[in-house]
Structures are given as structure tokens and as C-alpha cells.
Design a protein around this motif. Structure first.
Motif, PDB file in Angstrom:
ATOM      1  N   TYR A 122      -4.325  10.365  -5.278  1.00 31.81           N
ATOM      2  CA  TYR A 122      -3.355   9.273  -5.181  1.00 31.81           C
ATOM      3  C   TYR A 122      -4.018   7.898  -5.370  1.00 31.81           C
ATOM      4  O   TYR A 122      -3.501   7.083  -6.129  1.00 31.81           O
ATOM      5  CB  TYR A 122      -2.551   9.339  -3.889  1.00 31.81           C
ATOM      6  CG  TYR A 122      -1.341   8.438  -3.932  1.00 31.81           C
ATOM      7  CD1 TYR A 122      -0.228   8.782  -4.691  1.00 31.81           C
ATOM      8  CD2 TYR A 122      -1.317   7.223  -3.271  1.00 31.81           C
ATOM      9  CE1 TYR A 122       0.870   7.946  -4.780  1.00 31.81           C
ATOM     10  CE2 TYR A 122      -0.224   6.377  -3.354  1.00 31.81           C
ATOM     11  CZ  TYR A 122       0.868   6.753  -4.110  1.00 31.81           C
ATOM     12  OH  TYR A 122       1.943   5.915  -4.199  1.00 31.81           O
ATOM     13  N   ALA A 173       1.867  -0.224  -7.162  1.00 36.21           N
ATOM     14  CA  ALA A 173       1.797  -1.191  -6.071  1.00 36.21           C
ATOM     15  C   ALA A 173       3.101  -1.967  -5.934  1.00 36.21           C
ATOM     16  O   ALA A 173       3.392  -2.497  -4.869  1.00 36.21           O
ATOM     17  CB  ALA A 173       0.635  -2.152  -6.290  1.00 36.21           C
ATOM     18  N   ALA A 219      -3.331   5.211  -8.412  1.00 40.36           N
ATOM     19  CA  ALA A 219      -2.978   3.814  -8.185  1.00 40.36           C
ATOM     20  C   ALA A 219      -3.810   2.886  -9.059  1.00 40.36           C
ATOM     21  O   ALA A 219      -3.354   1.814  -9.437  1.00 40.36           O
ATOM     22  CB  ALA A 219      -3.177   3.458  -6.715  1.00 40.36           C
ATOM     23  N   TRP A 256      -4.371   4.111   4.833  1.00 35.95           N
ATOM     24  CA  TRP A 256      -5.241   5.268   4.559  1.00 35.95           C
ATOM     25  C   TRP A 256      -6.032   5.658   5.800  1.00 35.95           C
ATOM     26  O   TRP A 256      -6.411   6.812   5.967  1.00 35.95           O
ATOM     27  CB  TRP A 256      -6.210   4.966   3.403  1.00 35.95           C
ATOM     28  CG  TRP A 256      -5.588   5.129   2.055  1.00 35.95           C
ATOM     29  CD1 TRP A 256      -5.338   4.150   1.152  1.00 35.95           C
ATOM     30  CD2 TRP A 256      -5.129   6.347   1.451  1.00 35.95           C
ATOM     31  NE1 TRP A 256      -4.752   4.676   0.027  1.00 35.95           N
ATOM     32  CE2 TRP A 256      -4.613   6.025   0.178  1.00 35.95           C
ATOM     33  CE3 TRP A 256      -5.094   7.682   1.858  1.00 35.95           C
ATOM     34  CZ2 TRP A 256      -4.072   6.979  -0.694  1.00 35.95           C
ATOM     35  CZ3 TRP A 256      -4.557   8.629   0.998  1.00 35.95           C
ATOM     36  CH2 TRP A 256      -4.058   8.278  -0.249  1.00 35.95           C
ATOM     37  N   LEU A 302       2.344   6.386   1.966  1.00 37.55           N
ATOM     38  CA  LEU A 302       1.295   6.324   2.996  1.00 37.55           C
ATOM     39  C   LEU A 302       1.877   6.244   4.397  1.00 37.55           C
ATOM     40  O   LEU A 302       1.227   6.618   5.380  1.00 37.55           O
ATOM     41  CB  LEU A 302       0.381   5.120   2.761  1.00 37.55           C
ATOM     42  CG  LEU A 302      -0.401   5.116   1.455  1.00 37.55           C
ATOM     43  CD1 LEU A 302      -1.398   3.987   1.442  1.00 37.55           C
ATOM     44  CD2 LEU A 302      -1.104   6.442   1.261  1.00 37.55           C
ATOM     45  N   SER A 345       0.964  -4.818  -1.116  1.00 38.73           N
ATOM     46  CA  SER A 345       1.623  -3.508  -1.071  1.00 38.73           C
ATOM     47  C   SER A 345       0.930  -2.491  -1.969  1.00 38.73           C
ATOM     48  O   SER A 345       1.478  -1.433  -2.248  1.00 38.73           O
ATOM     49  CB  SER A 345       3.098  -3.646  -1.448  1.00 38.73           C
ATOM     50  OG  SER A 345       3.207  -4.240  -2.715  1.00 38.73           O
ATOM     51  N   SER A 346      -0.296  -2.781  -2.400  1.00 36.99           N
ATOM     52  CA  SER A 346      -1.044  -1.814  -3.204  1.00 36.99           C
ATOM     53  C   SER A 346      -1.484  -0.638  -2.340  1.00 36.99           C
ATOM     54  O   SER A 346      -1.862  -0.821  -1.184  1.00 36.99           O
ATOM     55  CB  SER A 346      -2.273  -2.492  -3.798  1.00 36.99           C
ATOM     56  OG  SER A 346      -3.264  -1.530  -4.083  1.00 36.99           O
ATOM     57  N   PRO A 347      -1.432   0.580  -2.892  1.00 39.19           N
ATOM     58  CA  PRO A 347      -1.876   1.737  -2.107  1.00 39.19           C
ATOM     59  C   PRO A 347      -3.394   1.872  -2.084  1.00 39.19           C
ATOM     60  O   PRO A 347      -3.900   2.972  -1.907  1.00 39.19           O
ATOM     61  CB  PRO A 347      -1.213   2.914  -2.816  1.00 39.19           C
ATOM     62  CG  PRO A 347      -1.020   2.461  -4.206  1.00 39.19           C
ATOM     63  CD  PRO A 347      -0.871   0.970  -4.180  1.00 39.19           C
ATOM     64  N   THR A 385       4.586   2.393  -1.674  1.00 35.49           N
ATOM     65  CA  THR A 385       3.392   2.613  -0.845  1.00 35.49           C
ATOM     66  C   THR A 385       3.768   2.909   0.596  1.00 35.49           C
ATOM     67  O   THR A 385       3.177   3.770   1.244  1.00 35.49           O
ATOM     68  CB  THR A 385       2.482   1.365  -0.897  1.00 35.49           C
ATOM     69  OG1 THR A 385       2.206   1.070  -2.256  1.00 35.49           O
ATOM     70  CG2 THR A 385       1.197   1.603  -0.155  1.00 35.49           C
ATOM     71  N   THR A 440     -11.469   2.717  -0.523  1.00 36.31           N
ATOM     72  CA  THR A 440     -10.496   3.728  -0.088  1.00 36.31           C
ATOM     73  C   THR A 440     -11.189   5.073   0.120  1.00 36.31           C
ATOM     74  O   THR A 440     -10.982   5.738   1.141  1.00 36.31           O
ATOM     75  CB  THR A 440      -9.382   3.876  -1.141  1.00 36.31           C
ATOM     76  OG1 THR A 440      -8.860   2.587  -1.429  1.00 36.31           O
ATOM     77  CG2 THR A 440      -8.274   4.771  -0.632  1.00 36.31           C
ATOM     78  N   GLY A 489      -2.570  -0.658   2.028  1.00 35.14           N
ATOM     79  CA  GLY A 489      -3.652   0.271   1.761  1.00 35.14           C
ATOM     80  C   GLY A 489      -4.408   0.659   3.023  1.00 35.14           C
ATOM     81  O   GLY A 489      -5.005   1.740   3.092  1.00 35.14           O
TER      82      GLY A 489
END
Lengths: 139, 578
Positions: A81, A92, A85, B76, A106, B291-293, A102, B308, B73
Motif C-alpha cells: 500500500y 492522497a 501511494a 501506520w 488506514l 492526507s497522504s498515506p 487514507t 513508512t 500517514g
């Protein structure tokens, strides 16, 4: 599906997991003690010879099979994942029904597959052990 | 701001914990009872206890706070904390229970026949628990600060006294029930406010969270600055100031013009409703990076994918190496029960982690003052009162305060037991008196350390404890259980290189080394290189010393892998601790 633990054939050297199996000749099981009727028994597990080691190795391999078949998909899920991204930066910004993607992934969506894999592993591991028990009791 | 309901809730949780713990103490009679609860703990109760012990200040406050500060993010961390139990379940749960090891030093000595390795493992137990305990005290300080408005040290000292006295007088027997009770308190205390705030309270649509940051003040807001802060004002705003701004005394109306302003410690500014909140240099800028994973610690750091993976490696492989968790597996009836317990833990922990993200998202939109004051770690505590006026807000705030204190109590008592157990058993001489004395000394030391830690985000501190565990005990357990050729020499190399390198990286990071680029990443997320180093050192060290494989290897492997039901007739039985 898991391979049931196979009653191992006594051979010259049977590797434990982690060792590279050497090329070897397969021979008839001629070195068993005379009092044995065919199936392996519990005591064989503790024998310091190749036969005992092979029996134990087959149990460990079957268990490890269940482990890999559960952790494989889980690790792919977690590792791919973030990579996705990077390759698809729009992840995003994407939203589903007005909620950031997201947050959905998550903050919630990633957990159900992990929990299902967990309970599935419990069932598989117990089945592996039941089969091994039947094998030992069959004497 | 006084909040009698919140104070009452914190007192209630502390008293309830103490009472249940005391009752447990009366039941415990022998030192063996004292150290380990009876083996017959059913899986769901045991799973609740493990989850109760596991969900710490990092989970209750830290995840929401870090996600609000650095972006989604940071979730995680939560994913990794949960997934760690899947790895633990599928690799070590049943074999460890079957082996009968009660602590990781027990396992190290029993599996590799080396008292010296045992002492090294004991040192790692103290290091990991220490890294993990300090942020709990940090969280307690923040919580009482946010609910009482008093100084930071009050919460640290209260937690230190309660936990140290509780451990020195109580025992594990009561704690199993207490920890299970505290799990259910925690999950209620985060779920109910999260659901109420999302569904029943008016808030901007969740999709607008990645708009320009930071948001504007929804209500008239008084912002108190605990530290001197540089703020960046984008649009002119007239505030009511009390204190020192840009070096001059300010009392009454003050117009902040666009540009940078320095607000001195102790100053408070009242912003009118609807005004845009000034930016602080540490807050993440634009919306889509928030809002980025991918993990963007400190608002960037430059290598989000590597960061990450670093956090995932640390958390996923660190969970099994936490010394206070392993003790709980000993209270399962057998290996199968240990597996079932672990699967329930995965379920319970995952359920909990559905909620912190809600606070992060709502906090970003509704509580911009927390960015200004650098108090994002208290978003879970502060948000109910910001979003709900009157008694409703007070009740929700009391609930989260109780849950937060439950988190500190349960995790820090578990950690202190593990530390005191290791110290008394291996260094100070055995017995209940040594255990009590160890608990007392360690409790005081950690309380002092808790007073000293600066404003490092809770979750970053806890992440480091996981990184050290993943770089030391994880390879020891995985290889010890599944790789017959592991030797004591290899294990020592791995503990020394992996544990040593990760600990040094953490200390260097705390000391301020590596502020950007790859040095920041490699020191701040050490797991990404120290976990492979630890595995490699154990494998190479073992292959070079094939003669050091224990003589009773077959016995040990049978004990770990043969189901108990089949064990009669073999020599395999629980390996007794020495």
C-alpha cells in the motif's frame, strides 16, 4: 492447503528446516527397530537419530507452512500500500463518499483482513497438530 | 480551567484499580503466586488483559496527536501495533507457551544454555522497558495538565507514586483482572466520544480536512502559549493579548499583521470566532500531504516511503519483543490456548484502533489552537470540550480523561513488573523482597526520567521502544524457535549489534543529531537497518560456531513444537526456570 505431515522415510540425513537438503538415495525403511508396527510413535521424536529428526522436521515444516500462508498475504498488504501511494500520488487526495481514502484505509479498512487472517491461522495450526496427533496415535 | 468531573473520573479509575489490585494481593500467598497468576486464565479474559496492558499512552493519545500534527500517514503506527500481533500469533505464541519460558531471559538461557546470554537479555529488558515507560509518564503529565491546568510534573508524580506503590505491594494475580478491566474502560472511553463527535455534533464535512491548513477558529478561542513560539500570520487578525508579543508587553486589543511574530512563554491570545489560525513552523503545510498515506514525520523529513517502512518494521516485529507482554502468555493453559488468546488480542486491539483517527481529523478542523501551542498530543483530551459546550462536553471529557489514565496505569504497571522481575531475579537476588525493592527503585528512577523528557511526541518515543525490541528480541525469538542452528554466540552478536545500534540511534536522535535527510531517517527510524543487521549477525555468528549448538537441541525443539496433548511419554515438559 497445508500438506499433512507425511510420515517420513528414514534416510541417511534428513535436514531440519533451514538446512539445504543434500541429494540422497531413498532406501527401504530397513533400520527400524523390530518392535515397531509401521507408524511412528512419540518416543521416535526424541531419538537423536535421523528418523526422529525427520519426524520432528515434518511437524515443524507443516507448522511453518501455515505461518507462511498467513503472513505472506499480510506482509504483501502492508508493504504494497505505501508503494502504491508513491506510484499513484492521487491516492492522497482521493475521497470515497466524501471521506478521505487514507482515513478509510488506514483508519479502518486494513484491520478486518488482518483479523480474519489471524483466526484463519488458529484453525489451520490446530488442524496441522490434529493430523500429526493422528499420525502418532496410529500405532 | 477546573474540571471537577474529569478530576473525579481520574480519581475513580485510580481507586478502582487499587482496590481490585489489593483484593488480588490478598489471594496471592507464595512468591510463585506473586509473580505469575494461576495458569487457568480463559482466552478472552487473558486477551483483554494483554490488550489492556498493550494499549498505552501512545495508542490512547499519541496516535491521534501525531496524525493531527504530521498527517494521516502516522496511522501506520496503529496498523503496525495491531499487525504485530498477527506476526506474534503465527510465529511465536504457541511455541513460547509450550517452552514454558516465563520471561525472555528465561527463553534465552533455556534455549541456548547460556547464563551469560541471559544477563545480556536482562539488560535489553531494562533498556526496552525504560524507553517504553518514559512516554507513559510523559502522557500522564500532559493529561493532568489538560484536565487540571496544573503544572506538568503533577501527573508524572501521581502516576509514579500510584504505580510504584501498587506494584511494590500487589502482584500479578490481581493485575490480570485489573488489566482486563482497564482494556474495556479504554475502548469505551475512546469509542463513545469518537462516535458522538462524528455523528451527533456539528462539524465540517470530513472531506474538507485536506483544505488549506491550518483551519480557522470555529469559536472565540483563548490560546495559552506554554513555550515561546514563532507564529506565521497570513491575514491580519485582531486578538486580545495578555503577555509579551514581539518583545513588547501587550495587554488588550492587538492587531497581528501578516508575517512572523514571536509570542513569549506564558502569553495568552484571544482569537475571535471565524479568524484564520496562524501557522506554526512545525505544522504540516498543504492538505494533500497531510492526507497522504505515507508517514511524514516532522512535516516531511524527505523520505516518506523509507520512513513508512521503518515504522512498519519496528512495530510489526517489535510487538513480540516487548518484555511485559510475554509474561502474559505464560498464563495460558497450553499452546493452543495461547494462539486463541493472541487472535482475540488482534481483534480487541484492532477494534480500539478504529477510533484515534477520528480525533486526528476532527482535531485538525476544530482545534487549531493545539498546533499553535504544540499540544497536539492532548487532542483526544481537549476535543470533546472544544466541540461540545456545557455538561455534555464535560462528561465526554471526563470519560476520555479516565480512559487516558487507565492507559498509563495499565501499561506502566505491566512494564514496571517486567523490569522489577528482571532486575530482582537476575541482578538483585530472588524473592519477594528483592522484587519489591527493585520495583521501588525503578519506579522512582523512571518518574525522574519522566520529568526530564522534553516535548517529544509520545508516539515517537514508544516507536523507538518497538524499534529496539524488533532489533534484539524479535530475531532471538524467531530464530530460536524456528532455526535449529542458532547458537549462543550468534544470539549474543545479534543482541549486541542490533540492540546496541538501535539504542544508540535512539539516544543520538534524542540528543538532536541528524535533523534532516538520510541521517534523520536512519537515526529516527533505526529499525529499517538495525533489524536486518540483528538477523544477519545472529545467522553469521551461529554458522561460524556450529559447535555451540546446545546438546539437548532435539529435546528443546520437541518441547516447543509438539502439542501438549501428545507430550505424555516424551521427556518434553515445561522447562523450569532456574
Amino acid at each position: 492447503m497445508s500438506a499433512p505431515p507425511v510420515p517420513p522415510v528414514p534416510a541417511e540425513t534428513v535436514p531440519l528446516p533451514g538446512q539445504t537438503p543434500a541429494r540422497q538415495a531413498v532406501r527401504a525403511p530397513a533400520r527400524r527397530p523390530a518392535d515397531r508396527t509401521g507408524a511412528p510413535g512419540r518416543d521416535d521424536l526424541l531419538r537423536q537419530d535421523d528418523y526422529g529428526r525427520a519426524l520432528l522436521g515434518s511437524l515443524m515444516r507443516a507448522q511453518l507452512g501455515a505461518t507462511v500462508s498467513v503472513l505472506g498475504p499480510a506482509i504483501l498488504l502492508l508493504a504494497l500500500y505505501p508503494l502504491l501511494a508513491v506510484l499513484v500520488p492521487s491516492l492522497a487526495r482521493d475521497q470515497v463518499a466524501g471521506i478521505p481514502l487514507t482515513l478509510l484505509v488506514l483508519g479502518g479498512g486494513i484491520y478486518p483482513p488482518l483479523v480474519v487472517l489471524g483466526f484463519w491461522y488458529v484453525r489451520r495450526a490446530e488442524r496441522v497438530e490434529r493430523r500429526f496427533g493422528e499420525l502418532l496415535d496410529d500405532r | 480551567m477546573t474540571a471537577p468531573l474529569s478530576v473525579g473520573a481520574v480519581v475513580l479509575i485510580t481507586v478502582a484499580t487499587a482496590v481490585i489490585g489489593m483484593r488480588g494481593m490478598r489471594v496471592a500467598r507464595t512468591p510463585a503466586d506473586f509473580m505469575v497468576a494461576a495458569r487457568q486464565v480463559p482466552p478472552l479474559l487473558n486477551a483483554s488483559a494483554i490488550s489492556g496492558e498493550y494499549l498505552s499512552a501512545a495508542s490512547f493519545l499519541g496516535i491521534a496527536g501525531l496524525a493531527m500534527l504530521d498527517g494521516l500517514g502516522a496511522l501506520w503506527y496503529a496498523v503496525g501495533y495491531a499487525a504485530g500481533y498477527l506476526v506474534l500469533l503465527a510465529t511465536v505464541a504457541a511455541p513460547l507457551r509450550r517452552f514454558g519460558a516465563y520471561t525472555i531471559p528465561d527463553f534465552a538461557e533455556g534455549r541456548l544454555a547460556s547464563p551469560r546470554l541471559r544477563r545480556w537479555a536482562t539488560v535489553m529488558v531494562l533498556v526496552i522497558c525504560g524507553f517504553y515507560l518514559i512516554p507513559q509518564f510523559n502522557g500522564a503529565g500532559i493529561t493532568l495538565q489538560a484536565t487540571l491546568g496544573g503544572p506538568y510534573w503533577v501527573g508524572v508524580v501521581v502516576l509514579g507514586v500510584v504505580v510504584t506503590a501498587g506494584i511494590a505491594s500487589g502482584g500479578m494475580k490481581g493485575i490480570t483482572v485489573v488489566q482486563a478491566f482497564l482494556y474495556w474502560i479504554k475502548v469505551t472511553a475512546i469509542a463513545v466520544p469518537a462516535i458522538v463527535l462524528v455523528l451527533a455534533v456539528a462539524h465540517p464535512p470530513l472531506g474538507s480536512v485536506d483544505g488549506p491548513a491550518p483551519a480557522s477558529f470555529a469559536h472565540t478561542t483563548v490560546v495559552r502559549f506554554p513555550d515561546t513560539t514563532r507564529v506565521d500570520v497570513a491575514r491580519p487578525v485582531t486578538v486580545v493579548a495578555s503577555g509579551t508579543v514581539d518583545g513588547g508587553r501587550a495587554n488588550g486589543a492587538l492587531t497581528l499583521h501578516p508575517g512572523n511574530h514571536t509570542v513569549a512563554a506564558g502569553t495568552s491570545l484571544r482569537f475571535p470566532a471565524g479568524s484564520a489560525a496562524p501557522a506554526v513552523s512545525s505544522a504540516t503545510g498543504s492538505g494533500s500531504s497531510w492526507s497522504s498515506p505515507l508517514l511524514r514525520l516532522d512535516g516531511g523529513r524527505g523520505h516518506p516511503l523509507a520512513a513508512t517502512y521503518g515504522v512498519l518494521l519496528a512495530t510489526v516485529f517489535g510487538a513480540m519483543g516487548l518484555p511485559h507482554i510475554l509474561v502474559r502468555f505464560y498464563t495460558n493453559r497450553d499452546g493452543q490456548a495461547a494462539r486463541r488468546t493472541t487472535a482475540f488480542v488482534l481483534l480487541l486491539v484492532s477494534t480500539f484502533y478504529l477510533f484515534p483517527a477520528v480525533f486526528a481529523v476532527l482535531g485538525r478542523m476544530e482545534a487549531p489552537a493545539l498546533y499553535l501551542t504544540g499540544q497536539t498530543d492532548s487532542v483526544v483530551l481537549a476535543l470533546p470540550r472544544i466541540m461540545v459546550a456545557g455538561l455534555g462536553g464535560e462528561l465526554l471529557a471526563a470519560l476520555v480523561a479516565a480512559g487516558a489514565f487507565a492507559a498509563f496505569l495499565s501499561t506502566s504497571s505491566g512494564l514496571l513488573i517486567a523490569m522489577a522481575g528482571a532486575l530482582s531475579h537476575d541482578i538483585m537476588g530472588r524473592g519477594v523482597r528483592a522484587f519489591r525493592l527493585s520495583a521501588l527503585v525503578l519506579g522512582m528512577l523512571v518518574t525522574v526520567a519522566g520529568l526530564l523528557v522534553a516535548s517529544v511526541p509520545i508516539n515517537v518515543l514508544v516507536g523507538w521502544a518497538f524499534a529496539v525490541a524488533a532489533s534484539s528480541f524479535c530475531p532471538l525469538l524467531l530464530l530460536g524457535i524456528w532455526w535449529p542452528r542458532l547458537t549462543r554466540v550468534g544470539a549474543m552478536w545479534g543482541l549486541a549489534l542490533g540492540g546496541g545500534a538501535s539504542s544508540l540511534a535512539v539516544v543520538a536522535s534524542l540528543a538532536g543529531f541528524g535533523s534532516s535527510g538520510w541521517p534523520a531517517l536512519l537515526l529516527g527510524e533505526p529499525a529499517i537497518w538495525t533489524v536486518p543487521v540483528a538477523f544477519a549477525a545472529m545467522v553469521v555468528g551461529s554458522l561460524l560456531t556450529p559447535g555451540a549448538v546446545p546438546a539437548n537441541l532435539t529435546d528443546l525443539l520437541v518441547t516447543m513444537h509438539l502439542p501438549e496433548r501428545l507430550r505424555r511419554g516424551t521427556a518434553g515438559g515445561a522447562v523450569q526456570r532456574g
